[in-house]
Design an enzyme around this catalytic site. Structure first.
Site, mmCIF file in Angstrom:
data_model
loop_
_atom_site.group_PDB
_atom_site.id
_atom_site.type_symbol
_atom_site.label_atom_id
_atom_site.label_comp_id
_atom_site.label_asym_id
_atom_site.label_seq_id
_atom_site.Cartn_x
_atom_site.Cartn_y
_atom_site.Cartn_z
ATOM 1 N N TYR A 1 -2.641 -0.513 -13.033
ATOM 2 C CA TYR A 1 -2.336 -0.868 -12.160
ATOM 3 C C TYR A 1 -1.276 -2.784 -12.052
ATOM 4 C CZ TYR A 1 -0.418 -1.499 -6.851
ATOM 5 O OH TYR A 1 0.192 -2.150 -6.093
ATOM 6 N N LYS B 1 2.082 0.555 -14.234
ATOM 7 C CA LYS B 1 3.196 -0.015 -12.238
ATOM 8 C C LYS B 1 2.941 -1.480 -12.655
ATOM 9 C CE LYS B 1 1.742 4.985 -10.220
ATOM 10 N NZ LYS B 1 3.388 4.753 -10.361
#
Length: 303
Positions: free
Chosen positions: A143, A167
């Site tokens: 992330y 992400k």
């Protein structure tokens, strides 16, 4: 049931729905309140569900609470879609939660980028490598909220064998394109990490799928946006995104401090009370924001 890496890799091209964390009036976890929200999201076609993400108030939870949530969410999902479990904070907190998430049956871990004020790019690489060593062949999704660690570090992170996805939560699509080009030899799922309204520019440079907090409230709308983008129908996608723009603008108020507040208040107004937002998030909404949210839910036939 833990999904295979191939199944997860395909699902990451879809919507990663970030679930809220329910509290009662005494600020105690009540995970069962999440069950109808999980069911609604899966029935609408959301591809991956995420426990302990930012919409889950990850940084407001104790490590033990985060363990409880990943166990509860795994039970609610019951293998119907892949479960992505967020881990992070101190290295040892991350390792503890990684083990608990693996034991709960998570299909993969989502490694939060460390928010420490003294973060070295090579230190981030060491952090992820240590988590990877702890969980063996369990896949990892990075992330990435700050691409300031540089393309060299991002390339090194993507070379870790367990890393199958990123992400990308930085509003820098051209930088994303550079990172994708640098790592083309790895089968990495590059996922838009800034929700629906940033999905079109990320799609334009080759990313697929996106994260969403809206799925807690209106999952069918997120699925319709994803379908339009996958079909290359950008005008339709933009029309649908404009239809949720006021909702996202409310979430961005107070330096994004109302991001979860708006979602949780909308759930209350829908009859799915998941409690208040913990400080330092904002609670309750301002009177003006409350009026706007009530109007939107009435327009969406969700009040």
């Amino acid at each position: 049931m833990r999904h295979t890496t191939a199944e997860l890799r395909t699902a990451l091209n879809g919507i990663s729905g970030i679930l809220v964390t329910p509290f009662d009036g005494d600020d105690t976890l009540v995970p069962d309140r999440l069950a109808p929200i999980v069911d609604r999201a899966i029935e609408a076609g959301v591809h991956v569900l995420v426990a302990n993400g930012n919409t889950s108030e990850f940084y407001g939870l104790t490590t033990r609470e985060a363990e409880q949530m990943v166990q509860a969410v795994a039970g609610h999902i019951a293998g119907r879609v892949p479960l992505l479990a967020g881990v992070g904070r101190s290295l040892h907190d991350a390792l503890t939660l990684a083990r608990a998430s693996q034991d709960a049956g998570a299909s993969a871990l989502m490694v939060h980028q460390p928010p420490d004020p003294f973060v070295a790019p090579r230190g981030v690489v060491s952090y992820v490598q240590r988590i990877a060593q702890e969980v063996g062949d369990l896949p990892l999704v990075l992330y990435l909220r700050d691409d300031g660690i540089g393309l060299d570090a991002i390339t090194e992170l993507c070379a870790i064998p367990q890393v199958i996805g990123v992400k990308w939560a930085s509003p820098t699509p051209l930088r994303l394109a550079q990172a994708m080009a640098r790592t083309r030899d790895h089968d990495i799922a590059w996922v838009g990490g800034l929700a629906e309204h940033w999905a079109p520019p990320f799609y334009a440079v080759g990313s697929r799928g996106f994260t969403s907090g809206l799925i807690n409230v209106r999952p069918a709308h997120s699925v319709a946006i994803h379908s339009a983008l996958e079909a290359g129908d950008y005008p339709r996608a933009m029309q649908l995104i404009r239809g949720m723009a006021e909702f996202e603008a409310l979430r961005a108020e107070e330096r994004n401090g109302t991001n979860v507040t708006v979602v949780k208040r909308a759930l209350q107004l829908q009859g799915n009370d998941c409690g208040a937002v913990r400080a330092p998030g904002a609670w309750p909404l301002s009177d003006k924001a409350e009026d706007t949210l009530r109007r939107l839910l009435e327009e969406w036939d969700l009040a």
